[in-house]
Design a protein around this motif. Structure first.
Motif, PDB file in Angstrom:
ATOM      1  N   LYS A 157      53.509  37.212  68.436  1.00  0.00           N
ATOM      2  CA  LYS A 157      52.641  35.681  67.332  1.00  0.00           C
ATOM      3  C   LYS A 157      52.216  34.584  68.271  1.00  0.00           C
ATOM      4  O   LYS A 157      52.101  34.487  69.473  1.00  0.00           O
TER       5      LYS A 157
ATOM      6  N   SER B 114      55.984  43.050  75.477  1.00  0.00           N
ATOM      7  CA  SER B 114      55.739  43.311  74.184  1.00  0.00           C
ATOM      8  C   SER B 114      54.418  43.525  74.207  1.00  0.00           C
ATOM      9  O   SER B 114      53.070  42.583  73.963  1.00  0.00           O
ATOM     10  N   TYR B 115      53.976  44.555  73.512  1.00  0.00           N
ATOM     11  CA  TYR B 115      52.298  44.606  73.379  1.00  0.00           C
ATOM     12  C   TYR B 115      52.493  45.964  71.959  1.00  0.00           C
ATOM     13  O   TYR B 115      52.956  47.212  72.094  1.00  0.00           O
ATOM     14  N   SER B 116      51.972  45.281  71.142  1.00  0.00           N
ATOM     15  CA  SER B 116      51.262  45.690  69.534  1.00  0.00           C
ATOM     16  C   SER B 116      49.873  46.360  70.047  1.00  0.00           C
ATOM     17  O   SER B 116      48.597  45.382  69.538  1.00  0.00           O
TER      18      SER B 116
ATOM     19  N   GLN C  13      55.775  43.421  67.069  1.00  0.00           N
ATOM     20  CA  GLN C  13      54.287  42.112  67.549  1.00  0.00           C
ATOM     21  C   GLN C  13      54.869  41.369  67.399  1.00  0.00           C
ATOM     22  O   GLN C  13      55.487  39.772  67.284  1.00  0.00           O
TER      23      GLN C  13
ATOM     24  N   ALA D 185      47.955  42.411  69.925  1.00  0.00           N
ATOM     25  CA  ALA D 185      49.256  41.426  70.266  1.00  0.00           C
ATOM     26  C   ALA D 185      50.015  41.772  71.584  1.00  0.00           C
ATOM     27  O   ALA D 185      50.541  43.010  71.223  1.00  0.00           O
TER      28      ALA D 185
ATOM     29  N   ARG E  69      52.039  53.194  67.671  1.00  0.00           N
ATOM     30  CA  ARG E  69      50.943  51.538  67.466  1.00  0.00           C
ATOM     31  C   ARG E  69      51.551  50.313  68.892  1.00  0.00           C
ATOM     32  O   ARG E  69      51.459  48.829  68.480  1.00  0.00           O
ATOM     33  N   GLY E  70      52.600  50.415  69.243  1.00  0.00           N
ATOM     34  CA  GLY E  70      53.140  49.385  69.590  1.00  0.00           C
ATOM     35  C   GLY E  70      54.166  50.066  70.925  1.00  0.00           C
ATOM     36  O   GLY E  70      55.249  51.401  70.804  1.00  0.00           O
TER      37      GLY E  70
ATOM     38  N   ASN F 233      47.616  48.173  67.824  1.00  0.00           N
ATOM     39  CA  ASN F 233      47.787  48.315  66.747  1.00  0.00           C
ATOM     40  C   ASN F 233      45.982  47.817  65.995  1.00  0.00           C
ATOM     41  O   ASN F 233      45.415  46.704  67.163  1.00  0.00           O
TER      42      ASN F 233
END
Length: 301
Positions: free
Chosen positions: A285, A102-104, A283, A111, A87-88, A106
Motif C-alpha cells: 500500500k 511482495s509484488y502485485s 498487496q 504494487a 497476479r502477485g 496486476n
C-alpha cells in the motif's frame, strides 16, 4: 562493478541544505501475453551469480513433475500465462545479504514493496500505481520532520539526468526486471533460449531455462511506459548491454526462481529472487501523505 546506492537524491539535497551528507548504503510493469504449452530441464552451477537451485531428489509431495523435454519457448510462454493469472507473489532475494518484499503485478494497480540488504545497509523501495518511493535514512528523516519516504518523479533534479531521476529509473527498472509474466514473455520472444537442466528449488522439481538477449531488444517488448522507456532502458544497461536471465519453472508452470544480470539497482553481480505465496501474497500500500516528502518540494525548501 557498481556499488549499491540509496537515494543519491537525498545526498544531493542534503548538500543543498547546508553541506550535510545524509546517505545510506543500499543496495521493479504490466504484462505478458497469453500462451499455452507446458514447462519443463540437470543441476547446473552455471547459473549467473551462483544463485542456483537447492539440491535434492524427487518431487515435493503431490507436486506435478515438469516436462523436462518441453520446448523452451513454449515453456516460458506457458509460465507467463500462469504468472499473469497469479497476479502477485512474495519475493525473497537469495544473493548478497538478502532481502524480501511482495509484488502485485496486476496491470491496473501494480504494487511493489522491496527491502534489499547489502554491505550492512538497507535500501527500501516502494512502488504503488504511478507513485515511486525510496526510504529516507534516519538522519535525513529527522531533517524532514520525520518523513520516512521520498517520492520520486522521472524529471526530478537535473532535468532528469541526476539525483532523484536516477533513483526513479532504478525503481522503475526493478518493476520491469522482477515482473515475472513480462520477463517470461519478452525473453521467450527476444532471447536465445536454452534448457539448462532439471533442478530443485526448495525441494520442488523444476526445469531451469536460460535466455540471452540484448537489452535494447528486450526493452521493446517489456511493458515500459513510453515516457519512461529510455530512462529505464539506460538504467538496465548500467549492468551491461546484454541480459542473461535464468528461470526455474515447476510442474504447474509457476516461476519459482529467477536470476538476472540486469536489475538496474546497482547491486554487484547477477541477482537471484525466489517467488513464493504465488497468487496469495498481500498487496503493498502507498504510504500515508504524512510520511512522504516529495522530491520537488524538498528542493524548493
Amino acid at each position: 562493478m557498481r556499488t549499491p546506492r540509496l537515494a543519491s537524491a537525498v545526498a544531493a539535497t542534503a548538500l543543498l541544505l547546508g553541506g550535510l551528507t545524509a546517505c545510506s548504503s543500499g543496495g521493479s510493469g504490466d504484462t505478458a501475453k497469453d500462451a499455452a504449452a507446458s514447462a519443463g530441464a540437470t543441476p547446473s552451477s552455471a547459473a549467473p551469480g551462483g544463485g542456483g537451485a537447492a539440491s535434492g531428489g524427487g518431487s515435493a509431495a503431490g507436486a506435478p513433475k515438469p516436462d523436462a523435454k518441453a520446448d523452451p519457448k513454449a515453456a516460458l510462454l506457458a509460465s507467463a500465462a500462469v504468472m499473469e493469472k497469479a497476479r502477485g507473489a512474495r519475493l525473497t532475494r537469495a544473493t548478497g545479504d538478502g532481502g524480501s518484499g511482495s509484488y502485485s503485478w496486476n496491470r491496473d494497480a501494480p504494487a511493489l514493496e522491496l527491502s534489499l540488504k547489502d554491505k550492512g545497509g538497507e535500501r527500501r523501495m516502494l512502488a504503488v500505481g504511478s507513485g515511486l518511493y525510496t526510504s529516507l535514512d534516519a538522519e535525513t528523516a529527522a531533517l524532514m520532520d520525520g518523513k520516512k519516504w521520498l517520492k520520486l518523479a522521472p524529471g526530478s533534479a537535473g532535468g532528469g539526468k541526476a539525483g532523484g531521476a536516477e533513483d526513479y529509473g532504478s525503481i522503475a527498472a526493478v518493476l520491469v526486471a522482477l515482473q515475472p509474466a513480462a520477463q517470461l514473455s519478452a525473453n521467450a520472444d527476444a532471447g536465445k533460449l536454452s534448457r539448462v537442466g532439471e533442478e530443485k528449488v526448495d525441494g520442488v522439481d523444476t526445469v531451469h531455462y536460460r535466455s540471452e538477449a540484448p537489452i535494447e531488444q528486450l526493452a521493446k517488448l517489456l511493458p515500459i511506459p513510453d515516457g519512461q522507456r529510455q530512462l529505464v532502458t539506460d538504467q538496465l544497461k548500467k549492468d551491461g548491454d546484454n541480459s542473461t536471465v535464468d528461470f526455474w519453472i515447476n510442474g504447474k508452470g509457476e516461476l519459482l526462481q529467477q536470476t538476472t544480470t540486469n536489475t538496474g539497482i546497482g547491486l554487484d553481480g547477477p541477482q537471484t529472487f525466489k517467488y513464493t505465496e504465488i497468487g496469495s501474497a498481500p498487496q503493498a500500500k502507498a504510504p500515508a501523505d504524512s510520511e512522504v516528502m516529495d522530491f520537488a518540494d524538498m528542493l524548493k525548501n
